[in-house]
Design an enzyme around this catalytic site. Structure first.
Site, PDB file in Angstrom:
ATOM      1  N   GLU A 100      10.937   1.873   9.697  1.00  0.00           N
ATOM      2  CA  GLU A 100      11.879   2.983   9.469  1.00  0.00           C
ATOM      3  C   GLU A 100      11.078   4.252   9.666  1.00  0.00           C
ATOM      4  O   GLU A 100      10.086   4.481   8.974  1.00  0.00           O
ATOM      5  CB  GLU A 100      12.462   2.944   8.051  1.00  0.00           C
ATOM      6  CG  GLU A 100      13.467   1.845   7.829  1.00  0.00           C
ATOM      7  CD  GLU A 100      14.680   1.930   8.743  1.00  0.00           C
ATOM      8  OE1 GLU A 100      14.956   3.005   9.310  1.00  0.00           O
ATOM      9  OE2 GLU A 100      15.329   0.883   8.922  1.00  0.00           O
ATOM     10  N   LYS A 146       0.867  -1.186   0.000  1.00  0.00           N
ATOM     11  CA  LYS A 146       0.000   0.000   0.000  1.00  0.00           C
ATOM     12  C   LYS A 146       0.901   1.232   0.000  1.00  0.00           C
ATOM     13  O   LYS A 146       1.526   1.565   1.005  1.00  0.00           O
ATOM     14  CB  LYS A 146      -0.886   0.057   1.249  1.00  0.00           C
ATOM     15  CG  LYS A 146      -1.930   1.150   1.116  1.00  0.00           C
ATOM     16  CD  LYS A 146      -2.352   1.790   2.420  1.00  0.00           C
ATOM     17  CE  LYS A 146      -1.466   2.905   2.864  1.00  0.00           C
ATOM     18  NZ  LYS A 146      -1.482   4.115   2.020  1.00  0.00           N
ATOM     19  N   GLU A 158      10.926  16.146  14.438  1.00  0.00           N
ATOM     20  CA  GLU A 158      11.155  16.072  12.993  1.00  0.00           C
ATOM     21  C   GLU A 158      10.129  16.952  12.277  1.00  0.00           C
ATOM     22  O   GLU A 158       8.935  16.835  12.504  1.00  0.00           O
ATOM     23  CB  GLU A 158      11.018  14.634  12.507  1.00  0.00           C
ATOM     24  CG  GLU A 158      11.393  14.510  11.037  1.00  0.00           C
ATOM     25  CD  GLU A 158      11.319  13.083  10.527  1.00  0.00           C
ATOM     26  OE1 GLU A 158      10.307  12.417  10.772  1.00  0.00           O
ATOM     27  OE2 GLU A 158      12.294  12.647   9.885  1.00  0.00           O
ATOM     28  N   CYS A 190      14.187  11.364   5.521  1.00  0.00           N
ATOM     29  CA  CYS A 190      14.333  11.012   6.940  1.00  0.00           C
ATOM     30  C   CYS A 190      15.789  11.145   7.362  1.00  0.00           C
ATOM     31  O   CYS A 190      16.092  11.216   8.544  1.00  0.00           O
ATOM     32  CB  CYS A 190      13.777   9.621   7.225  1.00  0.00           C
ATOM     33  SG  CYS A 190      14.286   8.407   6.052  1.00  0.00           S
TER      34      CYS A 190
HETATM   35  P1  ADP Z   1       3.711  10.654   6.662  1.00  0.00           P
HETATM   36  O1  ADP Z   1       3.721  11.741   7.664  1.00  0.00           O
HETATM   37  O2  ADP Z   1       4.998  10.402   5.981  1.00  0.00           O
HETATM   38  O3  ADP Z   1       2.513  10.683   5.740  1.00  0.00           O
HETATM   39  P2  ADP Z   1       2.460   8.358   7.904  1.00  0.00           P
HETATM   40  O4  ADP Z   1       3.036   7.494   8.943  1.00  0.00           O
HETATM   41  O5  ADP Z   1       1.198   9.074   8.202  1.00  0.00           O
HETATM   42  O6  ADP Z   1       3.609   9.350   7.548  1.00  0.00           O
HETATM   43  O7  ADP Z   1       2.248   7.575   6.550  1.00  0.00           O
HETATM   44  C1  ADP Z   1       3.118   6.581   6.081  1.00  0.00           C
HETATM   45  C2  ADP Z   1       2.301   5.449   5.495  1.00  0.00           C
HETATM   46  O8  ADP Z   1       1.534   4.869   6.553  1.00  0.00           O
HETATM   47  C3  ADP Z   1       1.309   5.881   4.425  1.00  0.00           C
HETATM   48  O9  ADP Z   1       1.240   4.893   3.418  1.00  0.00           O
HETATM   49  C4  ADP Z   1       0.020   5.976   5.195  1.00  0.00           C
HETATM   50  O10 ADP Z   1      -1.127   5.811   4.385  1.00  0.00           O
HETATM   51  C5  ADP Z   1       0.168   4.812   6.168  1.00  0.00           C
HETATM   52  N1  ADP Z   1      -0.676   4.908   7.354  1.00  0.00           N
HETATM   53  C6  ADP Z   1      -1.111   6.015   7.986  1.00  0.00           C
HETATM   54  N2  ADP Z   1      -1.894   5.690   9.029  1.00  0.00           N
HETATM   55  C7  ADP Z   1      -1.968   4.346   9.077  1.00  0.00           C
HETATM   56  C8  ADP Z   1      -2.615   3.400   9.920  1.00  0.00           C
HETATM   57  N3  ADP Z   1      -3.356   3.789  10.945  1.00  0.00           N
HETATM   58  N4  ADP Z   1      -2.460   2.091   9.656  1.00  0.00           N
HETATM   59  C9  ADP Z   1      -1.672   1.691   8.635  1.00  0.00           C
HETATM   60  N5  ADP Z   1      -1.059   2.511   7.806  1.00  0.00           N
HETATM   61  C10 ADP Z   1      -1.172   3.837   8.005  1.00  0.00           C
END
Ligand code: ADP
Length: 480
Positions: free
Chosen positions: A249, A172, A382, A283
């Site tokens: 990561e 995903k 960050e 990062c």
């Molecule tokens: P960023 O600030 O880089 O968007 P996130 O951690 O929000 O960081 O997003 C990184 C990935 O994790 C994306 O693919 C996002 O859709 C996914 N993501 C965000 N929330 C969830 C969740 N609750 N469960 C699983 N995946 C998630």
């Protein structure tokens, strides 16, 4: 308008909903509509991957090599086009986008080779007449959740080792940059993967991501993203039954130490590149510039001059050095932290203003703070944007202490001509990666990548070390 659907079990599967992919350099440019999947789509992809696993995990190294090599060849041949796709959706400059696409091709080639190099070990037993073999086996179905800042390289460095070692995948990608990952998955499938081995389900983290994490048929999750989401995922994986292997990561607040004896030109280049290139959205970005008193003023003056010469514009335009921020939310976060820095008493020495360009986009002038204390929020949290904090220190000992005084530990850099200090820093920096006279960002693809403390969790990614996550060790005893 082009519509890009999920690819599940070897078929294109139309989703009920779509999400628009917007070019951050020009918000009037809609790249396409991309599927926004459901829990049912994610579960269907996991089921397809599970069904494909027994046969795929027993393919010969040659079969897996051929597919990865063919995909690598196509990615490298199409690097300019893929780089353009990437820069258009993410906003890094075209040379950076093309470079990242090429990197994805190189990663695929490296892991093609890994298929052939992948072996085990034998040892004599402590018991007479007994032989012991240690072999590695694929885990099964791996769920991958990836962020927006490296839209093709991160999917490649997770998918390639997973496939090379015999796993099946459901990925995903980040919702705001799905095109690059979609193109990579398309290339790999056309290179000959059996149906179900590699599936992509695009959509929301809270829906598709969560469904992948909750599915008991997923054996491991490889995640790159924010600390907050990473922690939640790890907690879910450990609480699941059966428990899932997890690799995270996450963030960084990477220090670049500049000592009095540094080559000023090298130090300025490391800082400009590490802190601001790719719009600071790495990062491994050097968000803390820790500078000793004797070189501080000359360094700040030279870095400011360098920043004044940078062109911030449309990512696809020739001559642009820094593209836009990825989206409205991230721009709001960057601006929020710029305001926090000022309120905390740091001096906004240069930049930090929104910029208008020919087309409407999320343009931000790189921001350089001076007079920063390491206790301030802009030095601890960050930001993930083109914002760097200069922290003045008295000497090397204080520089090292400040560099390590952070909850993160991804990449740590030093600019010095002193072998003694470089050697001491390499030994004592509390980080997974250390750079001497190099920017904290920018790594090779054939060696391990990862950090310590709050930055990473689980085995390293990339290089042969990737096998630690994507395989499970089996110890077999035989009485001859
Ligand atoms: P960023 O600030 O880089 O968007 P996130 O951690 O929000 O960081 O997003 C990184 C990935 O994790 C994306 O693919 C996002 O859709 C996914 N993501 C965000 N929330 C969830 C969740 N609750 N469960 C699983 N995946 C998630």
């Amino acid at each position: 308008m082009s519509v890009f659907q999920n690819f599940i079990g070897g078929e294109t599967v139309a989703a009920a909903n779509v999400s628009r992919n917007i070019n951050p350099s020009n918000t009037g440019d809609v790249i396409g509509e991309f599927a926004s999947g459901t829990k049912a789509d994610a579960d269907r992809a996991v089921a397809a991957a599970k069904a494909a696993f027994p046969a795929w995990s027993r393919t010969t190294p040659q079969e897996r090599y051929d597919i990865l090599k063919k995909a690598s060849d196509e990615v490298l041949a199409r690097r300019e086009e893929l780089g353009r796709i990437l820069s258009r959706e993410e906003g890094k400059t075209l040379p950076e986008g093309i470079g990242e696409a090429a990197r994805a091709g190189q990663i695929l080639a490296f892991f093609a080779g890994e298929c052939l190099r992948f072996g085990g070990e034998t040892m004599p037993s402590v018991r007479p007449g007994v032989g012991v073999e240690m072999t590695r086996e694929a885990l099964g179905v791996i769920g991958m959740i990836t962020p927006w800042n490296f839209p093709i390289a991160i999917p490649a460095w997770k998918i390639a080792p997973a496939l090379a070692y015999g796993n099946c995948v459901v990925i995903k990608p980040a919702e705001i940059v799905p095109h690059s990952a979609w193109a990579l998955v398309d290339i790999l499938n056309r290179a000959g993967l059996p149906k179900g081995v590699l599936n992509i389900v695009m959509g929301k983290g809270s829906v598709v991501g969560q469904a992948i994490i909750d599915n008991p048929d997923v054996a491991g999750i490889s995640f790159t993203g924010s600390v907050q989401t990473g922690r939640r995922i790890a907690a879910n994986c450990v609480a699941a039954s059966p428990m899932k292997k997890v690799q995270l990561e996450m963030g960084g607040k990477n220090p670049l130490v500049v000592l009095d004896d540094a080559d000023l030109k090298i130090a300025v280049e490391c800082a400009a590149n590490g802190a601001f290139f790719s719009t600071g959205q790495r990062c491994t970005a050097s968000s803390r510039l820790i500078v000793t008193a004797g070189i501080h003023d000359a360094f700040v003056a030279a870095l400011t001059e360098r920043l004044q010469g940078l062109v911030i514009d449309d990512a696809l335009k020739a001559g642009t050095h820094i593209g836009p921020v990825v989206d409205e939310n991230q721009l709001a976060t960057d601006e929020k932290y710029i305001a926090i820095g000022r309120d905390e008493g740091a001096k906004l020495h240069w930049g930090g203003e929104r910029l208008n360009r020919e087309n409407p986009g999320f343009y931000l002038q790189p921001a350089l703070f001076t007079g920063v204390a390491n206790s301030m929020r802009i030095a601890r949290e960050e930001i993930f944007g083109p914002v760097a904090a200069v922290i003045r220190v008295a000497n090397y000992d204080e520089a090292l202490a400040v560099a390590n005084d952070t909850e993160f530990g991804l990449s740590s850099g030093i600019c010095t001509t002193s072998l003694k200090h470089a050697t001491h820093f390499k030994r004592n920096a509390e980080a997974g990666m250390v750079m001497v006279n190099l920017a904290t960002a920018g790594v090779d693809y054939h060696v391990p990548f990862g950090g310590r403390k709050g930055s990473s969790y689980g085995p390293r990614e990339q290089g042969s070390y990737a096998r630690e996550f994507y395989t499970s060790v089996k110890t077999s005893y035989t009485l001859a």
